[in-house]
Scaffold this active site. Structure first.
Site, mmCIF file in Angstrom:
data_model
loop_
_atom_site.group_PDB
_atom_site.id
_atom_site.type_symbol
_atom_site.label_atom_id
_atom_site.label_comp_id
_atom_site.label_asym_id
_atom_site.label_seq_id
_atom_site.Cartn_x
_atom_site.Cartn_y
_atom_site.Cartn_z
ATOM 1 N N SER A 9 68.458 53.992 -48.756
ATOM 2 C CA SER A 9 69.377 53.814 -50.002
ATOM 3 C C SER A 9 69.184 53.838 -51.362
ATOM 4 C CB SER A 9 69.696 52.313 -49.616
ATOM 5 O OG SER A 9 70.505 52.192 -50.314
ATOM 6 N N HIS A 34 71.177 57.332 -48.644
ATOM 7 C CA HIS A 34 73.089 56.183 -48.503
ATOM 8 C C HIS A 34 72.936 55.542 -49.037
ATOM 9 C CE1 HIS A 34 74.863 53.599 -46.627
ATOM 10 N NE2 HIS A 34 74.850 52.132 -47.677
ATOM 11 N N ASP A 36 75.361 54.202 -52.414
ATOM 12 C CA ASP A 36 75.715 52.723 -52.363
ATOM 13 C C ASP A 36 76.887 52.275 -53.564
ATOM 14 O OD1 ASP A 36 74.734 51.015 -49.353
ATOM 15 O OD2 ASP A 36 72.661 50.871 -50.616
ATOM 16 N N MET A 38 79.023 50.276 -55.443
ATOM 17 C CA MET A 38 79.674 48.679 -55.415
ATOM 18 C C MET A 38 80.380 48.681 -57.470
ATOM 19 S SD MET A 38 76.165 46.760 -54.600
ATOM 20 C CE MET A 38 75.326 46.917 -53.119
ATOM 21 N N HIS A 67 78.924 55.269 -48.815
ATOM 22 C CA HIS A 67 79.155 53.980 -48.838
ATOM 23 C C HIS A 67 79.566 53.453 -49.862
ATOM 24 C CE1 HIS A 67 77.720 49.149 -47.126
ATOM 25 N NE2 HIS A 67 79.260 49.743 -46.877
ATOM 26 N N MET A 69 81.637 50.067 -51.202
ATOM 27 C CA MET A 69 82.073 48.343 -51.802
ATOM 28 C C MET A 69 82.531 48.548 -52.303
ATOM 29 S SD MET A 69 78.319 47.526 -50.361
ATOM 30 C CE MET A 69 77.621 49.089 -51.180
ATOM 31 N N MET A 138 77.260 45.815 -40.975
ATOM 32 C CA MET A 138 76.163 45.070 -42.717
ATOM 33 C C MET A 138 75.250 43.927 -41.226
ATOM 34 S SD MET A 138 76.987 46.624 -44.774
ATOM 35 C CE MET A 138 76.031 45.985 -46.126
ATOM 36 N N PHE A 144 74.144 43.539 -52.373
ATOM 37 C CA PHE A 144 72.677 43.598 -53.277
ATOM 38 C C PHE A 144 71.409 44.037 -51.645
ATOM 39 C CE2 PHE A 144 74.706 40.411 -54.563
ATOM 40 C CZ PHE A 144 74.467 40.410 -56.167
ATOM 41 N N GLY A 145 70.328 45.037 -52.736
ATOM 42 C CA GLY A 145 69.163 45.585 -51.433
ATOM 43 C C GLY A 145 68.524 43.725 -51.017
ATOM 44 N N GLY A 146 67.475 44.212 -49.708
ATOM 45 C CA GLY A 146 67.035 43.433 -50.857
ATOM 46 C C GLY A 146 66.710 41.576 -49.382
ATOM 47 N N ASP A 176 73.103 48.340 -41.567
ATOM 48 C CA ASP A 176 72.604 48.509 -43.226
ATOM 49 C C ASP A 176 72.604 46.731 -43.114
ATOM 50 O OD1 ASP A 176 72.301 48.932 -45.547
ATOM 51 O OD2 ASP A 176 74.838 49.358 -46.279
ATOM 52 N N GLY A 178 68.255 44.466 -44.434
ATOM 53 C CA GLY A 178 67.905 44.348 -44.203
ATOM 54 C C GLY A 178 66.539 44.637 -43.334
HETATM 55 C C1 DX5 Z 1 73.710 46.518 -49.394
HETATM 56 C C2 DX5 Z 1 74.265 47.652 -49.172
HETATM 57 C C3 DX5 Z 1 72.257 48.082 -48.445
HETATM 58 C C4 DX5 Z 1 71.642 47.572 -49.104
HETATM 59 C C5 DX5 Z 1 70.552 47.790 -48.268
HETATM 60 O O1 DX5 Z 1 74.842 46.579 -50.147
HETATM 61 O O2 DX5 Z 1 74.671 48.495 -49.099
HETATM 62 O O3 DX5 Z 1 72.167 49.802 -48.458
HETATM 63 O O4 DX5 Z 1 70.945 48.880 -50.406
HETATM 64 O O5 DX5 Z 1 69.592 47.248 -48.997
HETATM 65 P P1 DX5 Z 1 67.484 47.155 -47.817
HETATM 66 O O6 DX5 Z 1 67.404 47.455 -47.008
HETATM 67 O O7 DX5 Z 1 67.140 46.525 -48.395
HETATM 68 O O8 DX5 Z 1 68.261 45.819 -46.955
HETATM 69 ZN ZN ZN Z 2 74.257 50.792 -47.429
#
Ligand code: DX5
Ligand code: ZN
Length: 216
Positions: A9, A34, A36, A38, A67, A69, A138, A144-146, A176, A178
């Site tokens: 991502s 990927h 993302d 938002m 993706h 969102m 999901m 958010f990532g992480g 997608d 974690g």
């Molecule tokens: C979350 C995103 C993910 C995110 C995944 O809303 O859709 O694609 O970037 O990030 P990690 O792998 O850090 O959870």
């Molecule tokens: Zn995503």
């Protein structure tokens, strides 16, 4: 399509060095990229839009997995496809006319995916599964990532697999949120075809090596 794919991502990339990070992925064993998007309305965060997508189009040699969102994704899918999206995935929760939106994505020449939030049951896909190219589950609340992986996803992979087999659907299953070294092989074993990985890849000392390890 071959399975056990990794889709790093871009959300976790270094935006000051986007070209460098995309080139790193080009030279790695990553299969997809990927993207993302938002909007601060469907999810409580704003990421990026068309200008970044244009940079992806200019530099990425990988299959581009977008993706969305965002609310009213049908207004923007055409532009993302024009800017090189190979696959566009839209949220079940964001589409009033999901059938129409999936049809639009496919008519414009891209693959179409449907995304489910962690609290949306797989059975909501019963009347669309025949049509879609991919189901994106999901495994965190999007935004958010992480974040920490939600374990209920394993049950949803099994249910999605069943739904696909029962309906003779061609859909791939993507997971997608974690994803890391601890759960990647278990997720593939459970039936996932594609794993998104943001933080796990970009916070690794050697991101290309991490992509290789996630596939084992
Ligand atoms: C979350 C995103 C993910 C995110 C995944 O809303 O859709 O694609 O970037 O990030 P990690 O792998 O850090 O959870
Ligand atoms: Zn995503």
């Amino acid at each position: 399509m071959k399975t056990k794919l990794i889709s790093p991502s871009l959300l976790s990339a270094d935006f000051g060095n986007l070209e460098r990070d995309i080139n790193m992925l080009n030279d790695s064993q990553s299969d997809w990229l990927h993207v993302d998007v938002m909007d601060g309305r469907f999810v409580p965060n704003i990421s990026f839009g068309f200008p970044v997508m244009k940079t992806v189009q200019e530099h990425s040699k990988k299959f581009v997995d977008v993706h969305l969102m965002i609310v009213e994704p049908e207004k923007y899918v055409e532009e993302f496809i024009y800017l090189g999206a190979d696959l566009v995935s839209v949220h079940y929760e964001a589409c009033t006319h999901l059938n129409r939106t999936i049809d639009l994505i496919q008519k414009k020449g891209a693959k179409a995916g449907v995304v489910l939030n962690p609290a949306t049951p797989v059975l909501m896909l019963e009347d669309i599964i025949e049509m879609v190219d991919l189901v994106l589950l999901m495994s965190v609340n999007p935004g958010f990532g992480g974040q920490k992986f939600i374990k209920n996803t394993y049950k949803k992979i099994a249910e999605t697999k069943d739904l696909i087999l029962t309906n003779n659907s061609r859909a791939l299953i993507e997971v997608d949120g974690g994803v890391n070294l601890e759960n990647a092989s278990k997720l593939f074993e459970a039936g996932a075809d594609v794993l998104v990985a943001g933080n796990a890849v970009f916070s690794a000392e050697d991101p290309a090596k991490m992509i290789e390890l996630l596939k084992i």
